[in-house]
Design a protein around this motif. Structure first.
Motif, PDB file in Angstrom:
ATOM      1  N   LEU A  41      -1.833   6.574  -1.666  1.00 17.84           N
ATOM      2  CA  LEU A  41      -0.541   5.905  -1.523  1.00 17.84           C
ATOM      3  C   LEU A  41      -0.233   5.006  -2.704  1.00 17.84           C
ATOM      4  O   LEU A  41      -1.121   4.615  -3.447  1.00 17.84           O
ATOM      5  CB  LEU A  41      -0.541   5.083  -0.224  1.00 17.84           C
ATOM      6  CG  LEU A  41      -0.839   5.906   1.035  1.00 17.84           C
ATOM      7  CD1 LEU A  41      -0.939   4.999   2.252  1.00 17.84           C
ATOM      8  CD2 LEU A  41       0.231   6.957   1.246  1.00 17.84           C
ATOM      9  N   VAL A  42       1.023   4.677  -2.864  1.00 14.58           N
ATOM     10  CA  VAL A  42       1.450   3.766  -3.925  1.00 14.58           C
ATOM     11  C   VAL A  42       1.248   2.320  -3.483  1.00 14.58           C
ATOM     12  O   VAL A  42       1.372   2.035  -2.286  1.00 14.58           O
ATOM     13  CB  VAL A  42       2.934   3.979  -4.267  1.00 14.58           C
ATOM     14  CG1 VAL A  42       3.108   5.257  -5.044  1.00 14.58           C
ATOM     15  CG2 VAL A  42       3.786   3.975  -3.005  1.00 14.58           C
ATOM     16  N   PRO A  43       0.965   1.383  -4.352  1.00 13.82           N
ATOM     17  CA  PRO A  43       0.639   1.602  -5.770  1.00 13.82           C
ATOM     18  C   PRO A  43      -0.798   2.094  -5.918  1.00 13.82           C
ATOM     19  O   PRO A  43      -1.709   1.496  -5.353  1.00 13.82           O
ATOM     20  CB  PRO A  43       0.782   0.193  -6.368  1.00 13.82           C
ATOM     21  CG  PRO A  43       0.504  -0.735  -5.227  1.00 13.82           C
ATOM     22  CD  PRO A  43       0.926  -0.032  -3.979  1.00 13.82           C
ATOM     23  N   ALA A  44      -0.974   3.158  -6.638  1.00 11.38           N
ATOM     24  CA  ALA A  44      -2.299   3.768  -6.763  1.00 11.38           C
ATOM     25  C   ALA A  44      -3.068   3.133  -7.916  1.00 11.38           C
ATOM     26  O   ALA A  44      -2.531   2.922  -8.984  1.00 11.38           O
ATOM     27  CB  ALA A  44      -2.148   5.258  -6.996  1.00 11.38           C
TER      28      ALA A  44
END
Lengths: 140, 164
Positions: A41-44
């Motif tokens: 998932l972001v932020p990765a």
């Protein structure tokens, strides 16, 4: 549909055990689903881990699809109302990341490693889940 | 390591597929079944105890043998969590997760795998749960895992050290 099914339970458990063992033996990693998902998932921050994480999640879907094709479908009966599912989903997502694990990472891999943290976390989430079911089904 | 990197991706795919197949065989994608296992005061369905039993029967002895190896077959080392403290974050997170699991009957693995029947036959509640779960994970990421915040600074930080 939801009766006691010990044989399929045992076979399913053995398959999952085999999956977890292969992953540790070959790749050196614990097959904890919330951690694998979280890393996508972001932020990765762990970009070089995206390939195997996406492959594992894709595999989950493939395995389920193979069964659905062979068995003619997969039973899913959801009793909770949509607003309850929203709250539950947020709690499962946030809580499993805050507690560094879910049923697979703590309940299976962690206990198999005899990790003190995983034994404690598993006791807490099983106890709290059973208490929640009791309140929803029998006390409200 | 490029070749073994590709093999590791294949291994992840295979492990994931076995995992998903196992979840399907035992009926874990059905929240009604999971809640039946958690409902000790109702008509208790002990199936999930057989699942845990079957899985641990394989994993406990196998893990002991595997972790005696200097390293895994396809990687330079084992990626295992290094923390040992029973802190508020661990227990609080487990408690929040437990409430969500009890309310819905879904935990992360089955919620992902259940996308297959959900997308095939249009089971909206699964999609709603999945979207909320991912949102919860992203919320945690923004609150606690941003490198610039430095909240979890230290050598044990990061996905490498996390269990699930």
């Amino acid at each position: 549909m939801e009766g006691f099914t010990p044989v399929s339970g045992l076979v399913g458990g053995l398959l999952i055990g085999l999956a977890v063992v292969l992953f540790l033996l070959l790749n050196g990693r614990l097959a904890g689903i919330s951690g694998i998902l979280g890393g996508l998932l972001v932020p990765a921050e762990d970009t070089d881990g995206r390939g195997w994480r996406a492959a594992f999640v894709g595999g989950l879907l493939l395995g389920a699809a193979a069964y659905a094709l062979a068995a003619g479908g997969i039973a899913v009966r959801v009793e909770a109302a949509l607003p309850v599912l929203v709250v539950a989903g947020l709690l499962v997502g946030f809580g499993s990341r805050l507690g560094s694990g879910c049923t697979s990472g703590h309940g299976l891999c962690g206990i198999a490693r005899l990790s003190r943290r995983s034994v404690a976390a598993t006791a807490v989430f099983f106890g709290v889940a059973a208490a929640t079911v009791f309140i929803v089904r029998h006390a409200l | 390591m490029a070749a073994s990197g590709a093999v590791r991706v294949l291994v992840a795919l295979l492990s994931g597929a076995l995992f998903g197949l196992g979840l399907a065989v035992l009926g874990m994608m059905n929240p009604a079944k999971v809640i039946g296992f958690l409902d000790f005061a109702g008509k208790w369905d002990p199936t999930l105890a057989f699942v845990m039993g079957g899985a641990l029967l394989v994993c406990v002895p196998a893990f002991r043998l595997i972790l005696k190896r200097p390293r895994p077959v396809l990687a330079s080392g084992f990626a295992l969590p290094s923390e040992s403290a029973l802190d508020a974050r661990l227990l609080g997170g487990a408690a929040l997760f437990g409430v969500g699991w009890g309310l819905s009957g879904f935990c992360p693995g089955p919620a992902v795998a259940a996308l297959v029947p959900a997308l095939a036959t249009g089971i909206t509640p699964v999609l709603v749960f999945f979207a909320a779960m991912i949102s919860g994970m992203i919320a945690h990421k923004w609150l606690f895992e941003r490198p610039d915040r430095g909240v979890e600074a230290g050598p044990a930080r990061g996905t490498e050290g996390r269990v699930t």
